[in-house]
Design a protein around this motif. Sequence first.
Motif, PDB file in Angstrom:
ATOM      1  N   ASN A 292       0.801  -1.224   0.000  1.00 50.21           N
ATOM      2  CA  ASN A 292       0.000   0.000   0.000  1.00 50.21           C
ATOM      3  C   ASN A 292       0.841   1.286   0.000  1.00 50.21           C
ATOM      4  O   ASN A 292       0.307   2.377   0.092  1.00 50.21           O
ATOM      5  CB  ASN A 292      -0.957   0.038   1.198  1.00 50.21           C
ATOM      6  N   GLN A 293       2.167   1.158  -0.073  1.00 45.72           N
ATOM      7  CA  GLN A 293       3.013   2.354  -0.051  1.00 45.72           C
ATOM      8  C   GLN A 293       2.744   3.252  -1.253  1.00 45.72           C
ATOM      9  O   GLN A 293       2.801   4.473  -1.151  1.00 45.72           O
ATOM     10  CB  GLN A 293       4.481   1.952  -0.027  1.00 45.72           C
ATOM     11  N   PHE A 294       2.448   2.650  -2.403  1.00 44.42           N
ATOM     12  CA  PHE A 294       2.276   3.414  -3.640  1.00 44.42           C
ATOM     13  C   PHE A 294       0.812   3.472  -4.079  1.00 44.42           C
ATOM     14  O   PHE A 294       0.534   3.651  -5.260  1.00 44.42           O
ATOM     15  CB  PHE A 294       3.122   2.785  -4.749  1.00 44.42           C
ATOM     16  N   HIS A 295      -0.123   3.335  -3.138  1.00 38.97           N
ATOM     17  CA  HIS A 295      -1.519   3.218  -3.557  1.00 38.97           C
ATOM     18  C   HIS A 295      -2.061   4.505  -4.183  1.00 38.97           C
ATOM     19  O   HIS A 295      -3.077   4.476  -4.877  1.00 38.97           O
ATOM     20  CB  HIS A 295      -2.392   2.805  -2.367  1.00 38.97           C
ATOM     21  N   LEU A 296      -1.403   5.643  -3.970  1.00 41.16           N
ATOM     22  CA  LEU A 296      -1.860   6.901  -4.566  1.00 41.16           C
ATOM     23  C   LEU A 296      -1.178   7.188  -5.904  1.00 41.16           C
ATOM     24  O   LEU A 296      -1.498   8.182  -6.548  1.00 41.16           O
ATOM     25  CB  LEU A 296      -1.618   8.063  -3.609  1.00 41.16           C
ATOM     26  N   ASP A 306      15.604  23.065 -19.177  1.00 38.45           N
ATOM     27  CA  ASP A 306      16.398  22.022 -19.836  1.00 38.45           C
ATOM     28  C   ASP A 306      15.685  20.677 -19.837  1.00 38.45           C
ATOM     29  O   ASP A 306      16.325  19.611 -19.775  1.00 38.45           O
ATOM     30  CB  ASP A 306      17.778  21.876 -19.176  1.00 38.45           C
ATOM     31  N   ASN A 307      14.341  20.720 -19.865  1.00 37.57           N
ATOM     32  CA  ASN A 307      13.531  19.495 -19.983  1.00 37.57           C
ATOM     33  C   ASN A 307      13.738  18.527 -18.823  1.00 37.57           C
ATOM     34  O   ASN A 307      13.675  17.314 -19.000  1.00 37.57           O
ATOM     35  CB  ASN A 307      13.815  18.778 -21.309  1.00 37.57           C
ATOM     36  N   ILE A 308      13.995  19.055 -17.628  1.00 37.07           N
ATOM     37  CA  ILE A 308      14.120  18.224 -16.437  1.00 37.07           C
ATOM     38  C   ILE A 308      12.782  18.192 -15.707  1.00 37.07           C
ATOM     39  O   ILE A 308      12.127  19.225 -15.542  1.00 37.07           O
ATOM     40  CB  ILE A 308      15.206  18.769 -15.487  1.00 37.07           C
ATOM     41  N   ALA A 309      12.372  16.994 -15.284  1.00 40.46           N
ATOM     42  CA  ALA A 309      11.121  16.839 -14.542  1.00 40.46           C
ATOM     43  C   ALA A 309      11.371  16.017 -13.291  1.00 40.46           C
ATOM     44  O   ALA A 309      12.294  15.193 -13.237  1.00 40.46           O
ATOM     45  CB  ALA A 309      10.064  16.164 -15.409  1.00 40.46           C
ATOM     46  N   LEU A 310      10.541  16.257 -12.272  1.00 37.45           N
ATOM     47  CA  LEU A 310      10.603  15.494 -11.025  1.00 37.45           C
ATOM     48  C   LEU A 310       9.215  14.927 -10.745  1.00 37.45           C
ATOM     49  O   LEU A 310       8.231  15.657 -10.799  1.00 37.45           O
ATOM     50  CB  LEU A 310      11.042  16.388  -9.865  1.00 37.45           C
ATOM     51  N   THR A 311       9.133  13.632 -10.477  1.00 35.23           N
ATOM     52  CA  THR A 311       7.874  13.008 -10.081  1.00 35.23           C
ATOM     53  C   THR A 311       8.012  12.471  -8.659  1.00 35.23           C
ATOM     54  O   THR A 311       9.094  12.054  -8.234  1.00 35.23           O
ATOM     55  CB  THR A 311       7.478  11.866 -11.034  1.00 35.23           C
ATOM     56  N   ILE A 312       6.886  12.465  -7.915  1.00 36.69           N
ATOM     57  CA  ILE A 312       6.873  12.030  -6.515  1.00 36.69           C
ATOM     58  C   ILE A 312       5.846  10.921  -6.351  1.00 36.69           C
ATOM     59  O   ILE A 312       4.695  11.051  -6.778  1.00 36.69           O
ATOM     60  CB  ILE A 312       6.496  13.188  -5.579  1.00 36.69           C
ATOM     61  N   ALA A 313       6.262   9.816  -5.723  1.00 32.43           N
ATOM     62  CA  ALA A 313       5.342   8.713  -5.433  1.00 32.43           C
ATOM     63  C   ALA A 313       5.906   7.897  -4.282  1.00 32.43           C
ATOM     64  O   ALA A 313       7.083   7.527  -4.299  1.00 32.43           O
ATOM     65  CB  ALA A 313       5.126   7.815  -6.660  1.00 32.43           C
ATOM     66  N   GLY A 314       5.077   7.630  -3.270  1.00 30.41           N
ATOM     67  CA  GLY A 314       5.431   6.710  -2.202  1.00 30.41           C
ATOM     68  C   GLY A 314       6.746   6.966  -1.516  1.00 30.41           C
ATOM     69  O   GLY A 314       7.485   6.035  -1.199  1.00 30.41           O
ATOM     70  N   GLY A 315       7.084   8.193  -1.258  1.00 31.42           N
ATOM     71  CA  GLY A 315       8.325   8.491  -0.569  1.00 31.42           C
ATOM     72  C   GLY A 315       9.550   8.487  -1.449  1.00 31.42           C
ATOM     73  O   GLY A 315      10.679   8.561  -0.951  1.00 31.42           O
ATOM     74  N   ARG A 316       9.380   8.379  -2.753  1.00 36.38           N
ATOM     75  CA  ARG A 316      10.509   8.417  -3.678  1.00 36.38           C
ATOM     76  C   ARG A 316      10.296   9.506  -4.723  1.00 36.38           C
ATOM     77  O   ARG A 316       9.165   9.755  -5.158  1.00 36.38           O
ATOM     78  CB  ARG A 316      10.688   7.078  -4.385  1.00 36.38           C
ATOM     79  N   ALA A 338       8.073   9.564   3.001  1.00 38.99           N
ATOM     80  CA  ALA A 338       7.032  10.585   2.882  1.00 38.99           C
ATOM     81  C   ALA A 338       5.869  10.073   2.046  1.00 38.99           C
ATOM     82  O   ALA A 338       5.762  10.335   0.858  1.00 38.99           O
ATOM     83  CB  ALA A 338       7.617  11.845   2.253  1.00 38.99           C
ATOM     84  N   ARG A 339       4.999   9.333   2.658  1.00 40.61           N
ATOM     85  CA  ARG A 339       3.840   8.784   1.959  1.00 40.61           C
ATOM     86  C   ARG A 339       2.642   9.709   2.128  1.00 40.61           C
ATOM     87  O   ARG A 339       2.559  10.470   3.071  1.00 40.61           O
ATOM     88  CB  ARG A 339       3.467   7.404   2.508  1.00 40.61           C
ATOM     89  N   GLY A 340       1.680   9.599   1.228  1.00 43.06           N
ATOM     90  CA  GLY A 340       0.410  10.264   1.457  1.00 43.06           C
ATOM     91  C   GLY A 340       0.124  11.373   0.475  1.00 43.06           C
ATOM     92  O   GLY A 340       0.980  11.849  -0.253  1.00 43.06           O
ATOM     93  N   ARG A 341      -1.117  11.833   0.497  1.00 49.86           N
ATOM     94  CA  ARG A 341      -1.583  12.868  -0.407  1.00 49.86           C
ATOM     95  C   ARG A 341      -0.971  14.234  -0.097  1.00 49.86           C
ATOM     96  O   ARG A 341      -0.953  15.124  -0.923  1.00 49.86           O
ATOM     97  CB  ARG A 341      -3.125  12.938  -0.298  1.00 49.86           C
TER      98      ARG A 341
END
Length: 512
Positions: A292-296, A306-316, A338-341
Amino acid sequence: MADSAAFAPSLDQIFDARPDIFLSYSRTDTKVAGELARALEAEGFKVWWDKDIQSGTDWRKTIEMKVARARCVLLIWSKRAEKSWWVAYEAILAQRQEKLILTSFEDIGAASQSWAKDLQCRRLRRPVFKSFTSTEAWGHLVREINIKRRRLPRFEFRGWLGGGIAHKDGATCVEFHPFEEKTLLSTGRDGRAILWNVDAVAELKTRSQEEGDDIVEEAAAPGGDFSFSELDGRTLWKGGFSSDGDTIFVASERGSAHVFRGRSFGNKLCELEQLKHCLQNFDPTARRNANNQFHLGVIDTALAPDNIALTIAGGRAIMWRLGAPPTFIKEVYLPQMARGRSVDCAYSPAAGCFFVTDRQGGIHRIWLDGRLDANALTPRKAPGAIMAHGRISARSNSVGELMTVASTNPSDPRLDVYTLEAGNYVRRNRNDIRAEFPLRSLALHPESPVVAVATGYRPALFAYDDAERVDIGVGGYHSAPLTYVAISGSGRYLATASDDGCVGIWEDTLPR
């Protein structure tokens, strides 16, 4: 006056050209006007007065333009000014725009029969062997000018986008285009992302049922390339634009972020599949992954130059280089899982890095080379940190890039405001947020020291320099708590998203 419909990136040039003070006076008071102008400039104000008008200039048009551009109009009242037609004309223009401040070096008294006799006038006195700038009255005048100069907004409710429910089961986010202030993006739990024009507002349309309560109809939303739907209808948590406005992203519960080139959804560039990268046996159709860590799924995304992007999911957090296909750069493990909405991320152009909040109350910095600075800003004392990042213009006393951080939890009611100094964000003040909890979202006003808060059933606005609440107009109540709030790039429009699925639009009614 600036044409808000053609709002452009030249924000510095636009606002730097505006004086703080238009000095109005009678020609016979030129010596006094010069003395006052020099004193005001010594206080740091930008002053314009008609000595700068060149010969052959259309006097009336120049005066009208300068009054409209000034933050406030300071009128030097005297017995000579009482008889001046031009002074009266400038004062009427300023009063209509709520910019007028009166000061005088004379005792005009009740004998005056002019139109200005009922207006409050700040009397400046000249103590023996001292300057008028050493008096208490001068301090009050400077404060009054500062209040007029910062110009707190006055938002009035305009209506609901599409006149109905824009997103079934709730709207999750709303963001304005950085330069096209009438363009905004909304996302929802129905798996849809929609590009709107703020003029597409109307009263909520209801449909009566033979049995049961009346229900609100679906919004008349744009179709075609201005609407995007996730494959299996999974929630889209966040959406937004790149700093140049030519790239759109949406972060999905399905475990990825979709990236589009242009100003519509017609040209999909790539999909940043974070969960597929993090989990070897990732199943995009499953509702839960990794205990359930990545359920969101992917809950937020930020775009850098420079076309750099950052994505966040389940503490990563994962850094990508955009392209077709995208290139994986680095994976960063956030502290304390850092989990959660309640995780936000944003890119700071001046600091040259990403900032990420977590549900434990931490605010971390991720550099473009992938280095992590844990708790780069003071952690919150309660769970659920949310933040807003923005650039405030020279109209306010606070110039430059700002960061504001708050907690979603009522046990930590303070709003922290940080300003960028020598490449680092330094906390400048802390004020209590006197609003309903939980707080769901923050948005910084680009021209005034004001932060908008998504709380309760309609937005709350706070002036953080004075720790006071800013009044807004009547109406605009959602039928469920707010989830998000956004302010357009010029500060003219305010948008709200709610669990009721509606998107509300507010407009600043003060002269611009």
